[in-house]
Design a protein around this motif. Sequence first.
Motif, PDB file in Angstrom:
ATOM      1  N   MET A 242       0.846  -1.162   0.000  1.00  0.00           N
ATOM      2  CA  MET A 242       0.000   0.000   0.000  1.00  0.00           C
ATOM      3  C   MET A 242       0.898   1.233   0.000  1.00  0.00           C
ATOM      4  SD  MET A 242      -2.269   1.131   3.209  1.00  0.00           S
ATOM      5  CE  MET A 242      -1.481   2.456   4.041  1.00  0.00           C
ATOM      6  N   PRO A 243       0.690   2.145  -0.920  1.00  0.00           N
ATOM      7  CA  PRO A 243       1.478   3.384  -0.915  1.00  0.00           C
ATOM      8  C   PRO A 243       1.142   4.225   0.310  1.00  0.00           C
ATOM      9  CG  PRO A 243       0.401   3.062  -3.037  1.00  0.00           C
ATOM     10  CD  PRO A 243      -0.177   2.056  -2.083  1.00  0.00           C
ATOM     11  N   LEU A 244       2.148   4.820   0.862  1.00  0.00           N
ATOM     12  CA  LEU A 244       1.971   5.688   2.023  1.00  0.00           C
ATOM     13  C   LEU A 244       2.846   6.902   1.808  1.00  0.00           C
ATOM     14  CD1 LEU A 244       0.812   5.923   4.964  1.00  0.00           C
ATOM     15  CD2 LEU A 244       2.981   4.962   5.700  1.00  0.00           C
ATOM     16  N   HIS A 245       2.268   8.071   1.928  1.00  0.00           N
ATOM     17  CA  HIS A 245       3.008   9.315   1.754  1.00  0.00           C
ATOM     18  C   HIS A 245       3.032  10.044   3.085  1.00  0.00           C
ATOM     19  CE1 HIS A 245       2.951   8.846  -2.607  1.00  0.00           C
ATOM     20  NE2 HIS A 245       1.734   8.392  -2.424  1.00  0.00           N
ATOM     21  N   LEU A 246       4.204  10.476   3.492  1.00  0.00           N
ATOM     22  CA  LEU A 246       4.353  11.249   4.719  1.00  0.00           C
ATOM     23  C   LEU A 246       4.654  12.686   4.322  1.00  0.00           C
ATOM     24  CD1 LEU A 246       6.549   8.754   6.727  1.00  0.00           C
ATOM     25  CD2 LEU A 246       4.095   9.133   6.948  1.00  0.00           C
ATOM     26  N   ILE A 247       3.798  13.592   4.731  1.00  0.00           N
ATOM     27  CA  ILE A 247       3.947  15.006   4.399  1.00  0.00           C
ATOM     28  C   ILE A 247       3.879  15.787   5.697  1.00  0.00           C
ATOM     29  CG2 ILE A 247       2.953  16.957   3.140  1.00  0.00           C
ATOM     30  CD1 ILE A 247       1.703  14.796   1.249  1.00  0.00           C
ATOM     31  N   GLY A 248       4.854  16.620   5.929  1.00  0.00           N
ATOM     32  CA  GLY A 248       4.841  17.416   7.150  1.00  0.00           C
ATOM     33  C   GLY A 248       6.161  18.121   7.350  1.00  0.00           C
ATOM     34  N   PRO A 249       6.266  18.844   8.452  1.00  0.00           N
ATOM     35  CA  PRO A 249       7.514  19.548   8.736  1.00  0.00           C
ATOM     36  C   PRO A 249       8.628  18.536   9.043  1.00  0.00           C
ATOM     37  CG  PRO A 249       5.991  19.779  10.575  1.00  0.00           C
ATOM     38  CD  PRO A 249       5.251  19.073   9.474  1.00  0.00           C
ATOM     39  N   PRO A 250       9.878  18.926   8.761  1.00  0.00           N
ATOM     40  CA  PRO A 250      11.004  17.997   8.960  1.00  0.00           C
ATOM     41  C   PRO A 250      11.062  17.392  10.358  1.00  0.00           C
ATOM     42  CG  PRO A 250      11.748  19.934   7.778  1.00  0.00           C
ATOM     43  CD  PRO A 250      10.327  20.207   8.206  1.00  0.00           C
ATOM     44  N   GLU A 251      10.754  18.172  11.391  1.00  0.00           N
ATOM     45  CA  GLU A 251      10.834  17.621  12.751  1.00  0.00           C
ATOM     46  C   GLU A 251       9.809  16.510  12.974  1.00  0.00           C
ATOM     47  OE1 GLU A 251       8.424  21.444  12.944  1.00  0.00           O
ATOM     48  OE2 GLU A 251      10.296  20.840  12.034  1.00  0.00           O
ATOM     49  N   ALA A 252       8.671  16.586  12.313  1.00  0.00           N
ATOM     50  CA  ALA A 252       7.674  15.516  12.424  1.00  0.00           C
ATOM     51  C   ALA A 252       8.103  14.298  11.604  1.00  0.00           C
ATOM     52  CB  ALA A 252       6.311  16.015  11.962  1.00  0.00           C
ATOM     53  N   LEU A 253       8.653  14.530  10.429  1.00  0.00           N
ATOM     54  CA  LEU A 253       9.066  13.417   9.571  1.00  0.00           C
ATOM     55  C   LEU A 253      10.237  12.644  10.159  1.00  0.00           C
ATOM     56  CD1 LEU A 253       8.689  15.081   6.070  1.00  0.00           C
ATOM     57  CD2 LEU A 253       7.092  13.568   7.266  1.00  0.00           C
ATOM     58  N   ARG A 254      11.029  13.283  11.007  1.00  0.00           N
ATOM     59  CA  ARG A 254      12.152  12.576  11.652  1.00  0.00           C
ATOM     60  C   ARG A 254      11.678  11.408  12.513  1.00  0.00           C
ATOM     61  NH1 ARG A 254      14.783  17.541  11.184  1.00  0.00           N
ATOM     62  NH2 ARG A 254      13.925  18.488  13.045  1.00  0.00           N
ATOM     63  N   LEU A 255      10.430  11.430  12.940  1.00  0.00           N
ATOM     64  CA  LEU A 255       9.892  10.310  13.715  1.00  0.00           C
ATOM     65  C   LEU A 255       9.957   8.996  12.937  1.00  0.00           C
ATOM     66  CD1 LEU A 255       6.672  12.000  15.149  1.00  0.00           C
ATOM     67  CD2 LEU A 255       8.743  11.422  16.425  1.00  0.00           C
ATOM     68  N   PHE A 256      10.004   9.116  11.620  1.00  0.00           N
ATOM     69  CA  PHE A 256       9.938   7.934  10.766  1.00  0.00           C
ATOM     70  C   PHE A 256      11.273   7.593  10.121  1.00  0.00           C
ATOM     71  CE2 PHE A 256       5.991  10.329  10.867  1.00  0.00           C
ATOM     72  CZ  PHE A 256       5.174   9.400  11.490  1.00  0.00           C
ATOM     73  N   ASP A 257      12.347   8.258  10.539  1.00  0.00           N
ATOM     74  CA  ASP A 257      13.686   7.933  10.036  1.00  0.00           C
ATOM     75  C   ASP A 257      14.008   6.479  10.377  1.00  0.00           C
ATOM     76  OD1 ASP A 257      14.048  10.485   9.101  1.00  0.00           O
ATOM     77  OD2 ASP A 257      15.425  11.104  10.691  1.00  0.00           O
ATOM     78  N   GLY A 258      14.673   5.819   9.496  1.00  0.00           N
ATOM     79  CA  GLY A 258      15.089   4.439   9.750  1.00  0.00           C
ATOM     80  C   GLY A 258      14.040   3.398   9.435  1.00  0.00           C
ATOM     81  N   TRP A 259      12.923   3.807   8.842  1.00  0.00           N
ATOM     82  CA  TRP A 259      11.880   2.845   8.516  1.00  0.00           C
ATOM     83  C   TRP A 259      12.098   2.168   7.173  1.00  0.00           C
ATOM     84  CZ3 TRP A 259       6.213   4.122  10.120  1.00  0.00           C
ATOM     85  CH2 TRP A 259       6.148   4.305  11.502  1.00  0.00           C
ATOM     86  N   GLY A 260      13.122   2.582   6.427  1.00  0.00           N
ATOM     87  CA  GLY A 260      13.401   1.946   5.143  1.00  0.00           C
ATOM     88  C   GLY A 260      12.529   2.446   4.010  1.00  0.00           C
ATOM     89  N   TRP A 261      12.066   3.672   4.093  1.00  0.00           N
ATOM     90  CA  TRP A 261      11.225   4.235   3.037  1.00  0.00           C
ATOM     91  C   TRP A 261      12.015   4.402   1.755  1.00  0.00           C
ATOM     92  CZ3 TRP A 261       6.507   3.852   4.589  1.00  0.00           C
ATOM     93  CH2 TRP A 261       6.138   4.135   5.894  1.00  0.00           C
ATOM     94  N   ALA A 262      11.344   4.263   0.630  1.00  0.00           N
ATOM     95  CA  ALA A 262      11.943   4.530  -0.680  1.00  0.00           C
ATOM     96  C   ALA A 262      11.539   5.945  -1.090  1.00  0.00           C
ATOM     97  CB  ALA A 262      11.441   3.529  -1.713  1.00  0.00           C
ATOM     98  N   ALA A 263      12.500   6.687  -1.640  1.00  0.00           N
ATOM     99  CA  ALA A 263      12.184   8.026  -2.137  1.00  0.00           C
ATOM    100  C   ALA A 263      11.349   7.904  -3.406  1.00  0.00           C
ATOM    101  CB  ALA A 263      13.472   8.790  -2.418  1.00  0.00           C
ATOM    102  N   GLY A 264      10.407   8.805  -3.577  1.00  0.00           N
ATOM    103  CA  GLY A 264       9.586   8.808  -4.784  1.00  0.00           C
ATOM    104  C   GLY A 264       8.310   8.011  -4.621  1.00  0.00           C
TER     105      GLY A 264
END
Length: 58
Positions: free
Chosen positions: A1-23
């Motif tokens: 399932m595609p999942l897009h995370l959109i938000g300020p950088p400090e919020a997106l840092r919560l998801f660092d290390g999850w193995g997301w692919a760019a694009g």
Amino acid sequence: MPLHLIGPPEALRLFDGWGWAAGLQPDPAQDALPMRDVRDMFLRATSAAGPQMRADGS
């Protein structure tokens, strides 16, 4: 399932290390996670207690 995370950088840092692919295309070598696992990871990362565990187990 595609999942897009959109938000300020400090919020997106919560998801660092999850193995997301760019694009928009997932990495074909990456195993898909069941939605229940993604839900639980998301809830742990955004709970009032803060990030508890990353997808890599750390």
